[in-house]
Scaffold this motif. Structure first.
Motif, PDB file in Angstrom:
ATOM      1  N   MET A   1       0.847  -1.204   0.000  1.00 37.74           N
ATOM      2  CA  MET A   1       0.000   0.000   0.000  1.00 37.74           C
ATOM      3  C   MET A   1       0.878   1.249   0.000  1.00 37.74           C
ATOM      4  N   SER A   2       0.575   2.225  -0.870  1.00 35.90           N
ATOM      5  CA  SER A   2       1.374   3.438  -0.945  1.00 35.90           C
ATOM      6  C   SER A   2       1.101   4.337   0.251  1.00 35.90           C
ATOM      7  N   THR A   3       1.987   5.325   0.439  1.00 38.77           N
ATOM      8  CA  THR A   3       1.809   6.266   1.557  1.00 38.77           C
ATOM      9  C   THR A   3       0.493   7.021   1.414  1.00 38.77           C
ATOM     10  N   ALA A   4       0.181   7.461   0.189  1.00 34.81           N
ATOM     11  CA  ALA A   4      -1.069   8.209  -0.042  1.00 34.81           C
ATOM     12  C   ALA A   4      -2.279   7.353   0.292  1.00 34.81           C
ATOM     13  N   GLU A   5      -2.230   6.056  -0.048  1.00 35.77           N
ATOM     14  CA  GLU A   5      -3.350   5.154   0.258  1.00 35.77           C
ATOM     15  C   GLU A   5      -3.491   4.948   1.764  1.00 35.77           C
ATOM     16  N   LYS A   6      -2.341   4.838   2.466  1.00 37.39           N
ATOM     17  CA  LYS A   6      -2.383   4.697   3.926  1.00 37.39           C
ATOM     18  C   LYS A   6      -3.012   5.931   4.568  1.00 37.39           C
ATOM     19  N   ILE A   7      -2.658   7.104   4.044  1.00 38.94           N
ATOM     20  CA  ILE A   7      -3.225   8.354   4.561  1.00 38.94           C
ATOM     21  C   ILE A   7      -4.739   8.363   4.389  1.00 38.94           C
ATOM     22  N   LYS A   8      -5.204   7.990   3.193  1.00 40.82           N
ATOM     23  CA  LYS A   8      -6.653   7.973   2.934  1.00 40.82           C
ATOM     24  C   LYS A   8      -7.365   6.986   3.850  1.00 40.82           C
ATOM     25  N   GLU A   9      -6.724   5.854   4.105  1.00 40.48           N
ATOM     26  CA  GLU A   9      -7.324   4.835   4.963  1.00 40.48           C
ATOM     27  C   GLU A   9      -7.489   5.352   6.391  1.00 40.48           C
ATOM     28  N   ILE A  10      -6.438   6.035   6.913  1.00 40.21           N
ATOM     29  CA  ILE A  10      -6.507   6.580   8.275  1.00 40.21           C
ATOM     30  C   ILE A  10      -7.527   7.715   8.341  1.00 40.21           C
ATOM     31  N   GLU A  11      -7.530   8.590   7.325  1.00 44.28           N
ATOM     32  CA  GLU A  11      -8.502   9.692   7.310  1.00 44.28           C
ATOM     33  C   GLU A  11      -9.930   9.157   7.282  1.00 44.28           C
ATOM     34  N   ALA A  12     -10.144   8.059   6.544  1.00 40.50           N
ATOM     35  CA  ALA A  12     -11.481   7.455   6.490  1.00 40.50           C
ATOM     36  C   ALA A  12     -11.871   6.884   7.847  1.00 40.50           C
ATOM     37  N   GLU A  13     -10.908   6.248   8.530  1.00 43.63           N
ATOM     38  CA  GLU A  13     -11.194   5.698   9.856  1.00 43.63           C
ATOM     39  C   GLU A  13     -11.513   6.806  10.856  1.00 43.63           C
ATOM     40  N   MET A  14     -10.767   7.930  10.769  1.00 41.39           N
ATOM     41  CA  MET A  14     -11.027   9.060  11.668  1.00 41.39           C
ATOM     42  C   MET A  14     -12.406   9.661  11.404  1.00 41.39           C
ATOM     43  N   ALA A  15     -12.789   9.707  10.120  1.00 41.63           N
ATOM     44  CA  ALA A  15     -14.078  10.304   9.758  1.00 41.63           C
ATOM     45  C   ALA A  15     -15.253   9.481  10.291  1.00 41.63           C
ATOM     46  N   ARG A  16     -15.100   8.158  10.341  1.00 34.08           N
ATOM     47  CA  ARG A  16     -16.217   7.326  10.806  1.00 34.08           C
ATOM     48  C   ARG A  16     -16.182   7.048  12.316  1.00 34.08           C
ATOM     49  N   THR A  17     -15.131   7.550  12.972  1.00 31.35           N
ATOM     50  CA  THR A  17     -15.029   7.380  14.431  1.00 31.35           C
ATOM     51  C   THR A  17     -15.718   8.538  15.145  1.00 31.35           C
ATOM     52  N   GLN A  18     -16.675   8.235  16.001  1.00 33.60           N
ATOM     53  CA  GLN A  18     -17.348   9.291  16.754  1.00 33.60           C
ATOM     54  C   GLN A  18     -16.358   9.970  17.692  1.00 33.60           C
ATOM     55  N   LYS A  19     -16.466  11.299  17.766  1.00 32.28           N
ATOM     56  CA  LYS A  19     -15.551  12.060  18.614  1.00 32.28           C
ATOM     57  C   LYS A  19     -16.169  12.248  19.996  1.00 32.28           C
ATOM     58  N   ASN A  20     -15.627  11.541  20.968  1.00 29.55           N
ATOM     59  CA  ASN A  20     -16.058  11.699  22.356  1.00 29.55           C
ATOM     60  C   ASN A  20     -14.899  11.296  23.257  1.00 29.55           C
ATOM     61  N   LYS A  21     -15.125  11.374  24.558  1.00 26.38           N
ATOM     62  CA  LYS A  21     -14.044  11.101  25.506  1.00 26.38           C
ATOM     63  C   LYS A  21     -13.531   9.666  25.381  1.00 26.38           C
ATOM     64  N   ALA A  22     -14.443   8.749  25.079  1.00 30.37           N
ATOM     65  CA  ALA A  22     -14.050   7.344  24.995  1.00 30.37           C
ATOM     66  C   ALA A  22     -13.156   7.053  23.787  1.00 30.37           C
ATOM     67  N   THR A  23     -13.329   7.844  22.717  1.00 30.85           N
ATOM     68  CA  THR A  23     -12.554   7.583  21.494  1.00 30.85           C
ATOM     69  C   THR A  23     -11.351   8.509  21.350  1.00 30.85           C
ATOM     70  N   SER A  24     -11.187   9.463  22.269  1.00 28.18           N
ATOM     71  CA  SER A  24     -10.114  10.461  22.121  1.00 28.18           C
ATOM     72  C   SER A  24      -8.728   9.821  22.107  1.00 28.18           C
ATOM     73  N   PHE A  25      -8.552   8.765  22.899  1.00 20.52           N
ATOM     74  CA  PHE A  25      -7.253   8.079  22.950  1.00 20.52           C
ATOM     75  C   PHE A  25      -6.944   7.472  21.570  1.00 20.52           C
ATOM     76  N   HIS A  26      -7.917   6.762  21.008  1.00 22.18           N
ATOM     77  CA  HIS A  26      -7.742   6.125  19.703  1.00 22.18           C
ATOM     78  C   HIS A  26      -7.495   7.167  18.607  1.00 22.18           C
ATOM     79  N   LEU A  27      -8.252   8.262  18.634  1.00 26.05           N
ATOM     80  CA  LEU A  27      -8.080   9.326  17.631  1.00 26.05           C
ATOM     81  C   LEU A  27      -6.707   9.971  17.742  1.00 26.05           C
ATOM     82  N   GLY A  28      -6.216  10.093  18.968  1.00 25.43           N
ATOM     83  CA  GLY A  28      -4.878  10.667  19.158  1.00 25.43           C
ATOM     84  C   GLY A  28      -3.806   9.823  18.491  1.00 25.43           C
ATOM     85  N   ILE A  29      -3.917   8.500  18.632  1.00 25.59           N
ATOM     86  CA  ILE A  29      -2.968   7.585  17.988  1.00 25.59           C
ATOM     87  C   ILE A  29      -3.051   7.720  16.468  1.00 25.59           C
ATOM     88  N   LEU A  30      -4.292   7.781  15.952  1.00 27.04           N
ATOM     89  CA  LEU A  30      -4.480   7.914  14.501  1.00 27.04           C
ATOM     90  C   LEU A  30      -3.877   9.219  13.984  1.00 27.04           C
TER      91      LEU A  30
END
Length: 367
Positions: A1-30
């Motif tokens: 997988m290219s770097t650009a594809e990896k970026i799109k994959e992470i951005e897609a995961e961040m977009a579908r992750t609800q932003k709240n206190k429970a997910t803040s740790f995971h979003l920080g890693i992403l």
């Protein structure tokens, strides 16, 4: 997988992750993973081909550099030509300017370099078009003019800000008050002088772990976010003031113009008609934060035509002398100063004295 594809994959995961206190740790890693991948994409290893940036990098002249950034056909070249008299190709079609076109405007006695940069397109931060070279030049500027079409300012504003942010340019922001120092042992030590609402020690450790950093001292002097911490770790962010130049006001009503004046950091103009250039240049001067110091030869009147122009924060008598010629300090005894930085006129001061705008200075040599 290219770097650009990896970026799109992470951005897609961040977009579908609800932003709240429970997910803040995971979003920080992403976010940390994303920052590392973007650095790889934007600073690729040299292929040895060369020549890709020809016509973009320009030698610095004057006391400050202002870059014109915007989408194609918003009026950057017309504005450049009107302000400086420098010919920059103007046309009613996209990508008229294909290289950086430099010019100089003299304002309040200071020579300021203006750079008309080629229009960027959405995806510039990912290397589309020649956006990478354009934004790389923008990183070297003292001030950025974001030139926007007044008929669609907010849409273009958000898109361009996103492109610049993706290239490590932070507009109208101060660097976060975070100290970060790697060490050989002792683990991660975090201290804070203010209450923290966005970060805790576990998050800091997890983000640093993404960078393979397991021993460091982190000092937080502000209520820092994950993004602030990543910016400090990356260490390649630039913090540049920006003015949103809303062009083509000849195409809107007076009522719409009143609303535009409420937009932060914005100044409305018409490049075609030359409207409100005085307002634009005044704002440019304020945002560049320059200081004019006038020289006074012994027994002569001050020279008010050619000020020594310094950046605020670097206005000591020593900096003033070095700006004229470094040899001056070798024979320096003291300076006589007239103006707002002294209690009486003239006042005898040393080389550490801090000068203010429009002070007059006479250098006295040792006998």
């Amino acid at each position: 997988m290219s770097t650009a594809e990896k970026i799109k994959e992470i951005e897609a995961e961040m977009a579908r992750t609800q932003k709240n206190k429970a997910t803040s740790f995971h979003l920080g890693i992403l976010k940390a993973k994303l920052a590392k991948l973007k650095r790889e994409l934007l600073t690729p290893k040299s292929s040895g081909g060369g020549g890709e940036g020809v016509g973009f990098d320009v030698a610095k002249t004057g006391v400050a550099r202002v870059g014109f950034v915007g989408f194609p056909s918003v009026g950057k070249s017309t504005l450049m030509s009107k302000l400086t008299g420098t010919h920059s190709e103007v046309g009613a079609y996209e990508f008229t300017t294909l290289t950086t076109v430099p010019g100089v405007v003299t304002y309040k006695g200071a020579k300021i370099q203006l750079l008309d940069l080629p229009g960027i397109i959405e995806g510039a931060k990912d290397g589309k078009g020649r956006g990478r070279q354009v934004i790389a030049v923008a990183r070297t500027c003292s001030l950025i003019f974001l030139v926007l079409d007044v008929l669609k300012p907010l849409t273009d504003k958000h898109l361009i800000e996103r492109e610049l942010e993706g290239f490590g340019i932070r507009l109208n922001k101060e660097p976060p008050h975070i100290t970060f120092k790697k060490k050989d042992k002792g683990g991660i030590n975090m201290t804070s002088t203010v209450p923290l609402t966005h970060l805790d020690l576990d998050q800091v450790k997890a983000i640093l772990s993404e960078y393979k950093i397991h021993n460091a001292d982190v000092g937080l002097k502000c209520d820092a976010t994950v993004d602030d911490l990543i910016d400090v770790i990356e260490g390649n962010r630039v913090y540049i003031p920006a003015i949103y130049v809303l062009n083509k006001i000849d195409q809107i009503s007076i009522q719409e113009l009143d609303l535009i004046y409420k937009v932060p950091h914005a100044v409305p103009i018409s490049a075609h008609h030359g409207w409100n250039f005085d307002g634009l240049l005044d704002m440019m001067w304020d945002y560049l934060d320059l200081v004019r110091i006038y020289t006074k030869p012994k027994k002569l009147m001050p020279d008010f035509n050619e000020p020594v122009v310094l950046r605020r924060g670097h206005t000591s008598v020593e900096a003033f002398c070095n700006n004229i010629h470094k040899a001056i300090l070798r024979e320096f005894s003291h300076a006589l100063v007239w103006g707002s930085s002294v209690k009486f006129n003239p006042q005898k001061v040393g080389k550490d004295h801090i000068l203010q705008d429009e002070d007059v200075v006479q250098i006295v040599k040792r006998l």
